[in-house]
Design an enzyme around this catalytic site. Structure first.
Site, PDB file in Angstrom:
ATOM      1  N   GLU A   3      48.383  95.854 -63.258  1.00  0.00           N
ATOM      2  CA  GLU A   3      49.878  95.958 -63.422  1.00  0.00           C
ATOM      3  C   GLU A   3      50.115  96.702 -64.570  1.00  0.00           C
ATOM      4  OE1 GLU A   3      50.222  91.525 -63.206  1.00  0.00           O
ATOM      5  OE2 GLU A   3      49.343  91.361 -65.227  1.00  0.00           O
ATOM      6  N   ASP A  49      55.919  91.054 -72.271  1.00  0.00           N
ATOM      7  CA  ASP A  49      56.043  92.382 -71.403  1.00  0.00           C
ATOM      8  C   ASP A  49      56.935  93.350 -71.921  1.00  0.00           C
ATOM      9  OD1 ASP A  49      54.885  90.830 -69.317  1.00  0.00           O
ATOM     10  OD2 ASP A  49      56.594  90.304 -68.708  1.00  0.00           O
TER      11      ASP A  49
HETATM   12  C1  6LW Z   1      54.449  90.760 -65.419  1.00  0.00           C
HETATM   13  C2  6LW Z   1      53.139  91.264 -65.659  1.00  0.00           C
HETATM   14  C3  6LW Z   1      52.591  90.466 -66.638  1.00  0.00           C
HETATM   15  O1  6LW Z   1      55.276  91.035 -64.287  1.00  0.00           O
HETATM   16  O2  6LW Z   1      53.058  89.161 -66.375  1.00  0.00           O
HETATM   17  O3  6LW Z   1      51.130  90.119 -68.466  1.00  0.00           O
HETATM   18  C4  6LW Z   1      54.130  89.338 -65.507  1.00  0.00           C
HETATM   19  N1  6LW Z   1      51.790  90.808 -67.488  1.00  0.00           N
HETATM   20  O4  6LW Z   1      52.964  92.504 -65.735  1.00  0.00           O
HETATM   21  C5  6LW Z   1      55.389  88.359 -65.843  1.00  0.00           C
HETATM   22  O5  6LW Z   1      55.603  88.540 -67.157  1.00  0.00           O
END
Ligand code: 6LW
Length: 484
Positions: free
Chosen positions: A168, A12
């Site tokens: 996300e 991240d």
């Molecule tokens: C994070 C999300 C993700 O909050 O994994 O790969 C989660 N993306 O954005 C935890 O790292």
């Protein structure tokens, strides 16, 4: 072969630039201190300069925190002469914001954001100085970054491709006349991707890029998979770059990745107002380097060292004996998060770690930890060295040997499998050994590494190699980590 710019469990990534200096932050989950901060001048060589959450008052990982719980997905920004970092403490305080003059620290006490209900918070300041917090979903709300108060109601922005799961990791950047909303979608597994949309204002309406996803390795035979969760930065020369997470699955089918999600770099060019992402740029850190020795002769530990949930001076100190790291058992075992533990991320597919352990006042050793249910350990107690494997619900003694009096050198050796003999070949082999005063190695166990992989254990982290104490007090004279 593509290599990460920050190898090992560093997912991240969020990046910003101040003058000629780049700074980058990553997730840290159940470990303390939290949110490692790195510095670079060239985007390829990175040095860890601290951790944003390194005081107990800043980071409360409550008892119920499990592995892969805790601290998720920071955003790091430089605005108005200060560094701002927003992050989620999933089982604890929710979203929180800290700021600093110097990204090496100290960072402020956290300001909580009780009105921001979502993970992966982003921070962006518009032309009028309003601060917008955008989070997974994807939604946005205006906040006061000094108090954490939300100003107004959250508004949904854009959720990526219709039907794609897990929109996300939003990050908003102003490039030219447009605001760009970069997101991850498809989940953080093999389907992971990066998509983008643009708008004339920070609040939308957002128009998706016709070429979405702008980055994905799904369905390819690229050695780096699960690419996603990206951020953008502009270099002083005007060029743009993307940092992103990816994994390096190895072995046969379905492929196992053991180092967690690592940070990679790719160039970005703009074509007709949309970003075009180039091939991953090889990092330098994954290349074999000199062994790194920690002698524990300074009062403070290097920021690379992490513990489980918290680190109390009563249980972990360099001051009990000069030049030693002293661990005092807190009552827990490696099968839970209460064990006294100090470790560093495994950063290379093949590597060796050794530690000199004085067990005369207790018991402890060296462990390769994926989580509390998946680890291999070599431990010295009562004149015996024992090797244990914990895989899911099973815990087993896999080797033992008598230990001489006094200090014992324990070794964890990890060899990445270069040859895939058949589709069931695992990613690597983990060997646990005792090293005698004359350098002779007595191997106690040699174990398939797949059981310490994310594909087996689940979750968001990667391997950490560490020292621990399970009874009494154990002193460690030094710890060596060496890529091989
Ligand atoms: C994070 C999300 C993700 O909050 O994994 O790969 C989660 N993306 O954005 C935890 O790292």
């Amino acid at each position: 072969m593509s290599s990460p710019i920050i190898p090992g469990f560093h997912p991240d990534p969020s990046i910003c630039r101040a003058g000629d200096d780049y700074y980058l932050a990553c997730s840290s989950f159940e470990y303390f201190p939290g949110v490692p901060i790195f510095h670079s001048r060239d985007l390829v060589d990175w040095v860890q300069i601290g951790n944003a959450l390194d005081r107990p008052e800043q980071l409360r990982l409550p008892e119920g925190t499990v592995s892969s719980g805790g601290i998720y997905a920071p955003t790091l920004r430089h605005h108005d002469g200060r560094f701002w970092l927003v992050v989620t403490n999933v089982q604890g305080d929710g979203n929180l914001l800290v700021h600093a003059e110097d990204p090496a620290g100290p960072w402020s006490d956290p300001v909580r954001l009780p009105g921001v209900h979502g993970i992966d918070p982003d921070l962006a300041w518009d032309e009028d100085g309003n601060c917008w917090c955008t989070y997974a979903g994807v939604a946005q709300v205006r906040i006061d970054p000094t108090t954490g108060e939300t100003l107004g109601e959250p508004v949904r922005l854009w959720s990526g491709a219709p039907g794609a799961k897990a929109p996300e990791a939003p990050h908003l950047h102003k490039v030219g006349d447009h605001w760009y909303l970069l997101i991850a979608e498809g989940g953080t597994e093999r389907g992971h991707a990066v998509s983008i949309a643009r708008a004339r204002t920070v609040n939308g309406p957002f128009e998706p890029c016709p070429a979405n996803p702008v980055l994905t390795h799904r369905g390819t035979d690229h050695t780096v998979q699960n690419t996603g969760h990206a951020d953008l930065v502009q270099a002083p020369d005007g060029r743009w770059w993307m940092v992103l997470l990816g994994v390096r699955p190895r072995g046969g089918t379905p492929g196992w990745h053991v180092l967690g999600r690592e940070t990679f770099l790719a160039p970005v060019r703009w074509d007709d107002g949309w970003p075009v992402v180039g091939d991953l740029v090889p990092g330098t850190a994954a290349a074999p380097a000199e062994p790194v020795r920690d002698d524990f002769d300074k009062p403070d530990l290097h920021p690379r060292w992490i513990s489980l949930r918290h680190r109390s001076p009563g249980h972990c100190t360099t001051e009990a004996r000069p030049g030693r790291l002293t661990l005092r058992a807190a009552g827990g075992s490696l099968d839970d998060l209460d064990v006294t533990f100090v470790g560093r991320r495994q950063q290379h597919l093949s590597c060796r770690a050794r530690a000199a352990v004085d067990p005369t006042e207790g018991s402890g050793g060296l462990v390769v930890r994926l989580d509390e249910r998946h680890h291999y350990a070599i431990e010295v107690a009562d004149g015996q060295v024992s090797a244990y494997a914990r895989i899911g619900p099973l815990r087993c003694l896999v080797g033992a040997a008598p230990a001489g009096p006094g200090e014992v050198v324990l070794e964890v050796g990890i060899t990445g499998n270069r040859v895939v003999a058949d589709s069931r070949t695992g990613p690597d082999v983990v060997s646990l050994a005792v090293v005698g005063a004359d350098g002779t190695r007595t191997e106690l166990a040699s174990l398939d590494g797949r059981y310490l992989s994310t594909e087996v254990a689940g979750g968001f982290t990667g391997r950490v190699i560490g020292m621990y104490a399970t009874r009494g007090t154990v002193h460690f004279d030094w710890f060596d980590y060496e890529p091989v």
